[in-house]
Design an enzyme around this catalytic site. Structure first.
Site: not given
Lengths: 387, 387
Positions: B168, B179, B387
């Site tokens: 991912k 990584t 947000s």
């Protein structure tokens, strides 16, 4: 058109359109009536423009009498032909003004990889000396613009002398020992060695502390001429004035950064060295994740921690000693500060100038750098620059 | 839901929602039925997540039996409490599975600066061992996602053994000796030392050659378990398979980079060292000006020259020896190539995979790196992340 409140004695200039890409001002010459002390600093980019080695050669003896600058074409990656072209421009300007070519510093800024349109330049240079006038450096400030939305210029008196500075550059800005294009003209009397020392000091604390996008221009040049017509000045005052003006122009450049809506000022203190403070401050101001969060007024302060921590190769950071604040709002002091209002932070992030303050808890050195947010408009401007 | 064609023997997993931020999968455990040889590499970011030192400690003896991973919260910049929390998660998972805590490697990815919601985690870990099943690593590949738009996974047979990799990470990606999150599971029998060497080789040629935005995650981890249930394998084949799989996952990550519309592959050859080739290739693939030009299909190849040249501190570049090409279109060979069709270049830039090829004319080393374009969507995603 915005003008300047006062002007150094004995400088004349002209700015015009020679049709390099469109019909805006794209060519300017600034000349002193008498030979001047001079100093300059240049880009460290290896793919530097053809004007750079020529300018470096001409300023080497600490004397210049004119700057010639074109915008819209950087004359970079243009091989031997590019060098021949800029030398011809300098020679023609010299003939027109009666100035030796070795006393002229050339600069080019704009698109990379295209040859200068020499026919147009030859035609425009012919007879332009009649257009040289005092008191119009503000027009030169416009003529050096590329994607700038407004000219950057400042004037200041030091005793009897006047110092004027102009600058351009809103993208490809991560100066490396030099800066975008910026020129200073003064009528103070200053020896070349002193002038070079003043310029280096001012550049190190201003333009070299500025980043728009981590990309280093191939054309960065900052140069100064001091023609002495106003006599001696108090050198402490002059140095302070030059530094202050360079910082002001730097902030002008940052807030006009391509697509920018906000100026970001990052101060890192309690560092073990100036170098460490500067590297960490640059890491923060350059982080695309910090820049987009500032743009979106997203109170995601963890990205500051990330940007501090990623300087791991050179730095010994201790997260437990670190403090992070936005303006007066402290968000992290060795651990997240409890009861920080994310709403308050969000509302602070709607200001047009954002101050980020980091204390490392390691020593006594500090550095301040400037940058801007990363916006849709930066992507738009740079996705269609030549098209 | 996409699945995997085959599975290594003796691995079970479960993935679920524990409600860390929303209702998507955010928690997964992958366990081997028997203790496995293991190796791992971690982020060099100094502000690393609380899971990193714990994982480093647990893999030190070359043995692991489980991975536990949560998404949506990175547990970074959370001080001592963050460490206590992740140790508790590991202890609870170990009790549930009957595995020693020291044989479990934890990872957390997501927002920085928030404590883990421990009540929710405790409740969800209780009894989850009943949900552990073979053959569902593809669900784990989903559970580790943050802003990824699709899971990244690969399966491959090496003789009698099977190797599966999941990964991912689409932002904050400029790995430094490690990584983003990626896990490999195999039933091949391989000693820990050999496994570590294979992993390092694969990571150096794949994940460490990837950049999305120059920002280095605080949570980067790549780890592998080899439980030996399939017996010995041909180690040359295994190394090649692991390298190839890591490169494929790297390209998957790059093309799913935040907001990305195009995969960019940059190869630099004729370099004097691998390090030089890699630094210049990274300078190109990281340049915001190159990335936006690729996004806008703007044939502004001069920006490649700029990005090569800005590596001036470490590199001795000779612009006259440099060749620059996009796919088969050579645009610069010591000087601009005449009669290059900018329309042809523009049309090439509309492809979804862009290959940039630079020859330095200095030596015989080469490097290939991967990245993606910089788009409005990157700005949008990162302007409103929390947000």
């Amino acid at each position: 058109m915005q003008t300047l409140p006062f002007h150094p004695r004995g400088f004349r200039s002209c700015a015009k359109n020679v049709g390099i890409r469109d019909e805006s001002l794209d060519f300017t010459v600034i000349a002193s009536d008498v030979p001047a002390s001079a100093a300059a600093m240049f880009t460290q980019n290896r793919f530097c423009g053809a004007a750079i080695p020529v300018g470096r050669e001409h300023v080497a003896n600490g004397r210049l009498q004119a700057f010639v600058i074109n915008s819209k074409n950087a004359n970079v990656a243009t091989g031997e032909q590019g060098i021949r072209n800029i030398r011809e421009v300098v020679r023609l300007v010299g003939e027109e003004l009666g100035i030796a070519p070795e006393d002229i510093l050339p600069s080019s800024t704009g698109v990379i990889g295209w040859q200068l349109p020499m026919e147009k330049l030859r035609a425009s240079i012919r007879g332009f000396s009649a257009e040289m006038q005092p008191g119009c450096l503000h027009v030169s400030a416009r003529a050096i613009m590329t994607t700038d939305t407004r000219p950057k210029m400042r004037a200041r008196k030091i005793g009897n002398a006047v110092l004027v500075g102009i600058a351009k550059g809103v993208g490809m800005i991560e100066p490396n020992m030099a800066t975008m294009l910026s020129y200073f003209m003064t009528d103070a009397r200053i020896e070349p060695d002193q002038l070079q020392a003043c310029l280096k000091e001012a550049v190190d604390l201003s333009f070299n502390m500025l980043s728009v996008d981590t990309d280093t221009s191939t054309s960065d040049t900052v140069a100064i001429m001091a023609n002495g017509l106003a006599g001696d000045v108090n050198m402490i005052e002059f140095r302070q004035a030059l530094c202050k003006m360079a910082v002001e122009l730097t902030k002008d450049l940052a807030s006009d950064g391509e697509g920018a809506t906000k100026l970001i000022e990052v101060t890192v203190d309690e560092a073990s060295s100036f170098g460490q403070a500067k590297r960490i401050a640059k890491s923060i101001v350059n982080s695309p994740l910090v820049k987009t969060a500032v743009f979106g007024a997203d109170p995601n302060w963890g990205r500051i921690a990330m940007a501090i921590g990623k300087c791991s190769e050179q730095e010994e950071i201790d997260p437990e000693k670190v403090t992070i604040a936005f303006g007066d709002i402290v968000v992290y002091r060795g651990e997240p500060v409890e009861h920080v209002s994310l709403d308050q932070l969000k509302s602070y992030l709607h200001h047009s100038e954002i101050e980020i303050h980091v204390s490392l808890g390691l020593g006594h050195e500090q550095a301040t750098v400037w940058g801007c947010d990363l916006t849709y408009e930066y992507v738009r401007i740079n996705g269609e620059y030549t098209s």
